[in-house]
Design a protein around this motif. Structure first.
Motif, PDB file in Angstrom:
ATOM      1  N   VAL A 161      18.083 -12.294  -1.486  1.00  0.00           N
ATOM      2  CA  VAL A 161      16.669 -11.946  -1.599  1.00  0.00           C
ATOM      3  C   VAL A 161      15.862 -12.552  -0.456  1.00  0.00           C
ATOM      4  O   VAL A 161      15.121 -11.849   0.249  1.00  0.00           O
ATOM      5  CB  VAL A 161      16.110 -12.394  -2.960  1.00  0.00           C
ATOM      6  N   PHE A 162      15.981 -13.857  -0.257  1.00  0.00           N
ATOM      7  CA  PHE A 162      15.133 -14.525   0.731  1.00  0.00           C
ATOM      8  C   PHE A 162      15.349 -14.013   2.152  1.00  0.00           C
ATOM      9  O   PHE A 162      14.376 -13.768   2.868  1.00  0.00           O
ATOM     10  CB  PHE A 162      15.349 -16.044   0.671  1.00  0.00           C
ATOM     11  N   PRO A 163      16.596 -13.830   2.631  1.00  0.00           N
ATOM     12  CA  PRO A 163      16.742 -13.308   4.006  1.00  0.00           C
ATOM     13  C   PRO A 163      16.141 -11.923   4.183  1.00  0.00           C
ATOM     14  O   PRO A 163      15.569 -11.621   5.239  1.00  0.00           O
ATOM     15  CB  PRO A 163      18.263 -13.286   4.209  1.00  0.00           C
ATOM     16  N   ASN A 164      16.263 -11.069   3.160  1.00  0.00           N
ATOM     17  CA  ASN A 164      15.720  -9.712   3.288  1.00  0.00           C
ATOM     18  C   ASN A 164      14.199  -9.681   3.164  1.00  0.00           C
ATOM     19  O   ASN A 164      13.553  -8.778   3.722  1.00  0.00           O
ATOM     20  CB  ASN A 164      16.334  -8.804   2.222  1.00  0.00           C
ATOM     21  N   LEU A 165      13.618 -10.633   2.439  1.00  0.00           N
ATOM     22  CA  LEU A 165      12.171 -10.657   2.219  1.00  0.00           C
ATOM     23  C   LEU A 165      11.491 -11.786   2.978  1.00  0.00           C
ATOM     24  O   LEU A 165      10.371 -12.180   2.632  1.00  0.00           O
ATOM     25  CB  LEU A 165      11.866 -10.780   0.723  1.00  0.00           C
ATOM     26  N   LYS A 166      12.133 -12.310   3.990  1.00  0.00           N
ATOM     27  CA  LYS A 166      11.531 -13.405   4.759  1.00  0.00           C
ATOM     28  C   LYS A 166      10.196 -13.011   5.383  1.00  0.00           C
ATOM     29  O   LYS A 166       9.243 -13.799   5.344  1.00  0.00           O
ATOM     30  CB  LYS A 166      12.518 -13.886   5.835  1.00  0.00           C
ATOM     31  N   PRO A 167      10.052 -11.813   5.987  1.00  0.00           N
ATOM     32  CA  PRO A 167       8.724 -11.437   6.494  1.00  0.00           C
ATOM     33  C   PRO A 167       7.669 -11.397   5.398  1.00  0.00           C
ATOM     34  O   PRO A 167       6.507 -11.760   5.633  1.00  0.00           O
ATOM     35  CB  PRO A 167       8.963 -10.039   7.094  1.00  0.00           C
ATOM     36  N   PHE A 168       8.043 -10.944   4.195  1.00  0.00           N
ATOM     37  CA  PHE A 168       7.087 -10.927   3.089  1.00  0.00           C
ATOM     38  C   PHE A 168       6.612 -12.339   2.757  1.00  0.00           C
ATOM     39  O   PHE A 168       5.414 -12.585   2.578  1.00  0.00           O
ATOM     40  CB  PHE A 168       7.721 -10.292   1.851  1.00  0.00           C
ATOM     41  N   PHE A 169       7.536 -13.289   2.660  1.00  0.00           N
ATOM     42  CA  PHE A 169       7.155 -14.662   2.336  1.00  0.00           C
ATOM     43  C   PHE A 169       6.264 -15.259   3.418  1.00  0.00           C
ATOM     44  O   PHE A 169       5.307 -15.994   3.117  1.00  0.00           O
ATOM     45  CB  PHE A 169       8.407 -15.522   2.150  1.00  0.00           C
ATOM     46  N   MET A 170       6.526 -14.940   4.660  1.00  0.00           N
ATOM     47  CA  MET A 170       5.735 -15.507   5.751  1.00  0.00           C
ATOM     48  C   MET A 170       4.319 -14.964   5.741  1.00  0.00           C
ATOM     49  O   MET A 170       3.341 -15.724   5.780  1.00  0.00           O
ATOM     50  CB  MET A 170       6.421 -15.213   7.086  1.00  0.00           C
ATOM     51  N   ILE A 171       4.154 -13.658   5.665  1.00  0.00           N
ATOM     52  CA  ILE A 171       2.815 -13.074   5.718  1.00  0.00           C
ATOM     53  C   ILE A 171       2.028 -13.401   4.458  1.00  0.00           C
ATOM     54  O   ILE A 171       0.824 -13.665   4.508  1.00  0.00           O
ATOM     55  CB  ILE A 171       2.892 -11.547   5.953  1.00  0.00           C
ATOM     56  N   THR A 172       2.687 -13.430   3.303  1.00  0.00           N
ATOM     57  CA  THR A 172       1.984 -13.740   2.062  1.00  0.00           C
ATOM     58  C   THR A 172       1.537 -15.193   2.038  1.00  0.00           C
ATOM     59  O   THR A 172       0.402 -15.494   1.622  1.00  0.00           O
ATOM     60  CB  THR A 172       2.889 -13.448   0.859  1.00  0.00           C
ATOM     61  N   THR A 173       2.393 -16.103   2.483  1.00  0.00           N
ATOM     62  CA  THR A 173       2.002 -17.511   2.546  1.00  0.00           C
ATOM     63  C   THR A 173       0.827 -17.708   3.486  1.00  0.00           C
ATOM     64  O   THR A 173      -0.128 -18.438   3.180  1.00  0.00           O
ATOM     65  CB  THR A 173       3.183 -18.366   3.007  1.00  0.00           C
ATOM     66  N   PHE A 174       0.862 -17.027   4.624  1.00  0.00           N
ATOM     67  CA  PHE A 174      -0.229 -17.152   5.581  1.00  0.00           C
ATOM     68  C   PHE A 174      -1.541 -16.602   5.014  1.00  0.00           C
ATOM     69  O   PHE A 174      -2.599 -17.224   5.156  1.00  0.00           O
ATOM     70  CB  PHE A 174       0.150 -16.400   6.859  1.00  0.00           C
ATOM     71  N   LEU A 175      -1.475 -15.468   4.342  1.00  0.00           N
ATOM     72  CA  LEU A 175      -2.689 -14.904   3.738  1.00  0.00           C
ATOM     73  C   LEU A 175      -3.235 -15.809   2.643  1.00  0.00           C
ATOM     74  O   LEU A 175      -4.456 -15.962   2.498  1.00  0.00           O
ATOM     75  CB  LEU A 175      -2.384 -13.510   3.180  1.00  0.00           C
ATOM     76  N   GLU A 176      -2.359 -16.418   1.858  1.00  0.00           N
ATOM     77  CA  GLU A 176      -2.813 -17.325   0.809  1.00  0.00           C
ATOM     78  C   GLU A 176      -3.442 -18.584   1.393  1.00  0.00           C
ATOM     79  O   GLU A 176      -4.400 -19.121   0.830  1.00  0.00           O
ATOM     80  CB  GLU A 176      -1.653 -17.693  -0.118  1.00  0.00           C
ATOM     81  N   VAL A 177      -2.923 -19.077   2.511  1.00  0.00           N
ATOM     82  CA  VAL A 177      -3.533 -20.241   3.167  1.00  0.00           C
ATOM     83  C   VAL A 177      -4.966 -19.917   3.567  1.00  0.00           C
ATOM     84  O   VAL A 177      -5.898 -20.714   3.331  1.00  0.00           O
ATOM     85  CB  VAL A 177      -2.691 -20.676   4.386  1.00  0.00           C
ATOM     86  N   ILE A 178      -5.174 -18.750   4.170  1.00  0.00           N
ATOM     87  CA  ILE A 178      -6.526 -18.354   4.568  1.00  0.00           C
ATOM     88  C   ILE A 178      -7.416 -18.187   3.342  1.00  0.00           C
ATOM     89  O   ILE A 178      -8.569 -18.653   3.305  1.00  0.00           O
ATOM     90  CB  ILE A 178      -6.480 -17.053   5.391  1.00  0.00           C
ATOM     91  N   TRP A 179      -6.893 -17.535   2.309  1.00  0.00           N
ATOM     92  CA  TRP A 179      -7.682 -17.249   1.109  1.00  0.00           C
ATOM     93  C   TRP A 179      -8.128 -18.537   0.419  1.00  0.00           C
ATOM     94  O   TRP A 179      -9.286 -18.689   0.031  1.00  0.00           O
ATOM     95  CB  TRP A 179      -6.860 -16.376   0.172  1.00  0.00           C
ATOM     96  N   ILE A 180      -7.225 -19.506   0.277  1.00  0.00           N
ATOM     97  CA  ILE A 180      -7.547 -20.742  -0.423  1.00  0.00           C
ATOM     98  C   ILE A 180      -8.408 -21.651   0.447  1.00  0.00           C
ATOM     99  O   ILE A 180      -9.354 -22.282  -0.039  1.00  0.00           O
ATOM    100  CB  ILE A 180      -6.260 -21.472  -0.857  1.00  0.00           C
ATOM    101  N   PHE A 181      -8.105 -21.733   1.730  1.00  0.00           N
ATOM    102  CA  PHE A 181      -8.832 -22.647   2.609  1.00  0.00           C
ATOM    103  C   PHE A 181     -10.309 -22.270   2.713  1.00  0.00           C
ATOM    104  O   PHE A 181     -11.170 -23.149   2.848  1.00  0.00           O
ATOM    105  CB  PHE A 181      -8.193 -22.647   3.999  1.00  0.00           C
ATOM    106  N   LYS A 182     -10.599 -20.977   2.660  1.00  0.00           N
ATOM    107  CA  LYS A 182     -11.995 -20.548   2.774  1.00  0.00           C
ATOM    108  C   LYS A 182     -12.632 -20.229   1.425  1.00  0.00           C
ATOM    109  O   LYS A 182     -13.734 -19.687   1.376  1.00  0.00           O
ATOM    110  CB  LYS A 182     -12.101 -19.319   3.679  1.00  0.00           C
ATOM    111  N   ALA A 183     -11.974 -20.597   0.323  1.00  0.00           N
ATOM    112  CA  ALA A 183     -12.537 -20.326  -1.005  1.00  0.00           C
ATOM    113  C   ALA A 183     -13.836 -21.096  -1.179  1.00  0.00           C
ATOM    114  O   ALA A 183     -13.887 -22.318  -1.019  1.00  0.00           O
ATOM    115  CB  ALA A 183     -11.533 -20.720  -2.081  1.00  0.00           C
TER     116      ALA A 183
END
Length: 340
Positions: free
Chosen positions: A253-275
């Motif tokens: 799962v993780f190797p195939n969805l690595k781009p998903f984990f990267m972009i989602t983590t980055f979007l969540e960092v932006i979302w939470i940091f500017k909450a």
């Protein structure tokens, strides 16, 4: 047509096309250069490379008006001293980098920075962990239960921020809160009108629960969508090799969805940091400004204390921190592309 001796008219046989005597054949095509068709007058074709830019021009113009111009004005404001006096007299006082040097030498500012970074890291870790687990659960459920859980996630995601904050304030209310009642029911002492908003740390914990609850649907539903792209033959191969569920996740799962984990983590960092709305509406950054994050800190310094130039400098420093995080993310993306 001919007439026989009985007076009966009979039709003459029709000659085959092109075989009748005296009839002209189809003229050969002209041997000269072919005539180039010209577009009708009044309609001129655009150059091939110009059309895409014309199509995106309205969006770029809207972004420039709504985002770029305020950002430029904010940068200019950060180099000025704009307090109550300057707002009344409409006087422009340029002070250079004084706002930035004041902030960078202020222990309170660095305390808010550390609090914001820790708050963001804790939230993103919980969101990604729980969202991934719920996404895996969606992939294993049947159609009916998957539909029910997906609808519940969508309802949580669609709830307005102010409404969700109001619900959480009621849940943790000092006198009528459900949480205090639940703690007393479970046998815990000291929860007779316990004030959950007594300290900045406990306030941020409640805000963190709210943010995690509201952000999990985004991660879970995207995780489920990503899992549908992983071929079933990979799971079957992992089962044949005797891999456990945890090993299957890390190897398949993780190797195939690595781009998903990267972009989602980055979007969540932006979302939470500017909450901002969740933190401010929960307890106005209190008590004693103990639950302020950087966006709330900038808002209170600006509209609360009427230090508009200082607030602009805080917002610019916040943007620079996010740009630093973005550069780290883009380096990871480029490194992954080079490896693939």
């Amino acid at each position: 047509m001919t007439v026989d001796s009985q007076g009966t008219a009979t039709a003459a046989p029709v000659d085959a096309p092109g075989r009748a005597a005296g009839k002209s054949k189809t003229p050969p095509p002209p041997s000269g250069p072919k005539e180039v068709l010209q577009p009708p007058r009044g309609r001129r074709s655009l150059p091939g490379g110009l059309l895409p830019y014309l199509l995106v021009a309205p969006a770029l113009l809207s972004m420039a008006v709504l985002l770029l111009y305020p950002l430029i004005r904010n940068v200019v404001l950060s180099f000025q001293q704009v307090n109550k006096r300057e707002m009344i007299t409409r006087e422009t006082v340029w002070i250079g980098f004084e706002n930035y040097t004041k902030l960078l030498g202020d222990a309170d500012f660095w305390g808010v920075v550390v609090r914001s970074v820790g708050f963001t890291a804790a939230n993103v870790a919980l969101i990604m962990l729980l969202g991934t687990l719920i996404g895996l659960l969606l992939n294993r459920l049947g159609k009916k239960m998957r539909l029910v859980l997906s609808l519940a996630l969508m309802f949580a995601w669609a709830m307005p921020i102010v409404a969700s904050v109001t619900v959480f304030r009621w849940l943790f209310d000092e006198q009528f809160g459900v949480v205090n009642w639940l703690m007393r029911t479970l046998g815990f002492a000291g929860y007779e009108q316990h004030n959950w908003f007594e300290t900045g740390f406990s306030t941020l914990v409640i805000v963190m629960i709210l943010l995690v609850w509201g952000s999990i649907p985004f991660v879970a539903l995207n995780m489920y969508a990503g899992l549908t792209t992983v071929g079933t033959e990979l799971y079957e191969a992992a089962r044949m090799d005797g891999a456990s569920g945890w090993r299957t996740f890390w190897s398949v799962v993780f190797p195939n969805l690595k781009p998903f984990f990267m972009i989602t983590t980055f979007l969540e960092v932006i979302w939470i940091f500017k909450a901002f709305a969740q933190v401010y509406a929960m307890n106005l950054g209190g008590p004693d400004r103990g639950s302020e994050t950087l966006p709330v800190y900038a808002y209170i310094e600006g509209l609360g204390q009427q230090h508009y130039g200082l607030a602009a400098a805080i917002s610019i420093l916040t943007i620079l921190m996010l740009i630093a995080a973005m550069s780290f993310y883009f380096r990871l993306i480029l490194k992954q592309e080079d490896e693939s």
